[in-house]
Design an enzyme around this catalytic site. Structure first.
Site, PDB file in Angstrom:
ATOM      1  N   GLU A   1       1.342   4.422  10.537  1.00  0.00           N
ATOM      2  CA  GLU A   1      -0.041   4.450  10.270  1.00  0.00           C
ATOM      3  C   GLU A   1      -0.742   5.499  11.372  1.00  0.00           C
ATOM      4  OE1 GLU A   1      -2.500   1.199   9.524  1.00  0.00           O
ATOM      5  OE2 GLU A   1      -0.784  -0.087   8.864  1.00  0.00           O
TER       6      GLU A   1
ATOM      7  N   THR B   1       5.857  -0.369   3.772  1.00  0.00           N
ATOM      8  CA  THR B   1       5.975  -1.675   4.236  1.00  0.00           C
ATOM      9  C   THR B   1       5.424  -2.863   3.237  1.00  0.00           C
ATOM     10  OG1 THR B   1       5.108  -1.043   6.469  1.00  0.00           O
ATOM     11  CG2 THR B   1       4.920  -3.502   6.009  1.00  0.00           C
TER      12      THR B   1
ATOM     13  N   ILE C   1      13.845  -3.175  34.702  1.00  0.00           N
ATOM     14  CA  ILE C   1      13.967  -4.270  35.743  1.00  0.00           C
ATOM     15  C   ILE C   1      15.073  -5.106  35.512  1.00  0.00           C
ATOM     16  CG2 ILE C   1      12.500  -5.979  36.695  1.00  0.00           C
ATOM     17  CD1 ILE C   1      10.051  -4.287  36.261  1.00  0.00           C
TER      18      ILE C   1
ATOM     19  N   PHE D   1       1.065  -1.219   0.009  1.00  0.00           N
ATOM     20  CA  PHE D   1      -0.078   0.105   0.088  1.00  0.00           C
ATOM     21  C   PHE D   1       0.846   1.262   0.027  1.00  0.00           C
ATOM     22  CE2 PHE D   1      -1.931   3.443   2.447  1.00  0.00           C
ATOM     23  CZ  PHE D   1      -3.376   3.475   2.088  1.00  0.00           C
TER      24      PHE D   1
ATOM     25  N   GLY E   1      21.470  -4.311  33.538  1.00  0.00           N
ATOM     26  CA  GLY E   1      22.235  -4.486  32.507  1.00  0.00           C
ATOM     27  C   GLY E   1      21.988  -5.538  31.401  1.00  0.00           C
TER      28      GLY E   1
ATOM     29  N   PHE F   1       8.725   4.781   2.830  1.00  0.00           N
ATOM     30  CA  PHE F   1       8.387   3.992   4.060  1.00  0.00           C
ATOM     31  C   PHE F   1       7.151   3.278   3.686  1.00  0.00           C
ATOM     32  CE2 PHE F   1      10.303   8.020   6.074  1.00  0.00           C
ATOM     33  CZ  PHE F   1      11.382   7.191   6.411  1.00  0.00           C
TER      34      PHE F   1
ATOM     35  N   GLY G   1       7.242  14.257   1.092  1.00  0.00           N
ATOM     36  CA  GLY G   1       6.913  15.266   1.653  1.00  0.00           C
ATOM     37  C   GLY G   1       5.273  15.282   2.039  1.00  0.00           C
TER      38      GLY G   1
END
Length: 384
Positions: free
Chosen positions: A358, A161, A332, A126, A335, A159, A132
């Site tokens: 979207e 998909t 949580i 799509f 590291g 962009f 722009g």
């Protein structure tokens, strides 16, 4: 007002969950390994095998009409199934579906595009966003000029998909004085695509149209009525974005709970600390709120009611929720959450996209506010 699922709906949910846990989640280490080595997370053959297994189990065309071989489970069950799919980061979805606006095609277009897409023989994309014209879809610059029985399309989309994999595109262009029109354009008609690198695993494309000739019969819908089709495409399934995010957030929150119960600091598990408990509690509250906002939007779609306002609320809330939850879950884990040994950082990058594509957060807020200010939506009314 009954919030419970029917026995059949509960069985469908449980069957999907069992399929995801048995067939899809075991692929997660392979997906992480492939992506770290620069390859697609899931090999196309593996995806085909998974979809074939799912089809044997009856999961094919979740929201596709029965006349096209689908299950036609409806928007609410589609949202619930999306929540289950969201519990894994493996890029899997059930087959047998096609873009909703393809059903607006002529009988010939359905035979050439809709049915082969449902059967998995063709792949679509799509294309409305331009360099722009992102959130401002009315600012489309791609042109379509009539030349006899053909239209000549020139412009660029970005962009997109599935743009790198698609063999045809639903492209929106300004057709002279008629206005925005949707054209079905096969790749072999001459358009080209280029991958756009991103911070996550989403692999969009830039599409280029240089004097691409398209026959008159490839107009989808009516000449000059493309914008309405585009809004139908965007609005119909907007509630599905937060639906999948809810599943991801629930899976990650459970990971955080499990980790907090075994990770010790200063002589006790961190689950005993109020700071951790509050992060867990806030996440659960936000997930539940997003779930019911999403299901309400899906219910409106299923009832044939205007769901645009409810879908904007669900999309905005769900996207923000998912990003807050993944941030807490990473915190949580400390590291370890920041390393690539766990998939949390992958989800962190992937879920950030939800606040952009979207309809950005800002566009959703603008839509919600304008609906209230202009009286299209009213406060304090339940079930209307």
């Amino acid at each position: 007002m009954d919030f419970s699922l029917t026995p059949e709906e509960r069985q469908i949910r449980d069957t999907v969950r069992a399929f995801i846990e048995k067939e899809v989640m075991p692929l997660e280490p392979e997906v992480l390994r492939n992506e770290r080595e620069g390859r697609p997370g899931l090999d196309p053959d593996v995806l085909r095998d998974l979809r074939a297994k799912a089809r044997k189990s009856g999961f094919w065309g979740i929201n596709t009409p029965e006349e096209y071989g689908g299950a036609a489970l409806g928007p609410i069950m589609s949202a619930i199934i999306a929540m289950e799919l969201g519990r894994t980061f493996v890029p899997f979805s059930f087959g047998g579906t096609a873009d909703n606006i393809l059903y607006a095609g002529t009988e010939e277009q359905k035979q050439r595009y809709l049915i082969p897409t449902i059967e998995g023989e063709r792949r679509s994309c799509f294309a409305i966003t331009e360099p722009g014209a992102g959130s401002d879809a009315r600012n489309i610059r791609t042109k379509a000029v009539r030349d006899g029985s053909e239209w000549v399309i020139s412009g660029e989309k970005t962009f997109i998909t599935g743009g790198n994999e698609a063999d045809f595109v639903m492209v929106f262009a300004v057709a002279e004085e008629h206005g925005v029109t949707c054209f079905l354009v096969d790749r072999d008609m001459g358009w080209k695509s280029e991958p756009i690198p991103t911070m996550g695993q989403w692999g969009p494309a830039s599409l280029v149209f240089e004097d691409v000739r398209v026959p008159e019969e490839n107009i989808l819908g009516e000449l000059g009525k493309g914008f309405e089709l585009a809004m139908q495409w965007i609005g119909q399934g907007r509630y599905m974005i937060p639906a999948r995010a809810i599943g991801s957030a629930e899976r990650m929150l459970q990971m955080a709970i499990d980790y907090a119960k075994i990770r010790k600091s200063m002589g006790q598990t961190i689950s005993n600390y109020q700071a951790i408990q509050w992060m867990i509690a806030d996440s659960q509250v936000e997930i539940e709120a997003a779930k019911w906002l999403t299901l309400y939007a899906a219910w409106r779609v299923g009832e044939g009611l205007d769901a645009r306002h409810a879908s904007s609320i669900a999309k905005l809330n769900g996207a923000v929720m998912a990003n807050q939850v993944v941030d807490r879950v990473l915190q949580i884990h400390g590291g370890m959450g920041y390393t690539k040994e766990l998939p949390i950082e992958r989800w962190y990058r992937e879920l950030r996209l939800l606040r952009i594509f979207e309809g950005t957060d800002e566009i959703q807020r603008r839509t919600i506010a304008r609906n209230l200010i202009k009286g299209h939506a009213k406060l304090g009314l339940i079930g209307e």
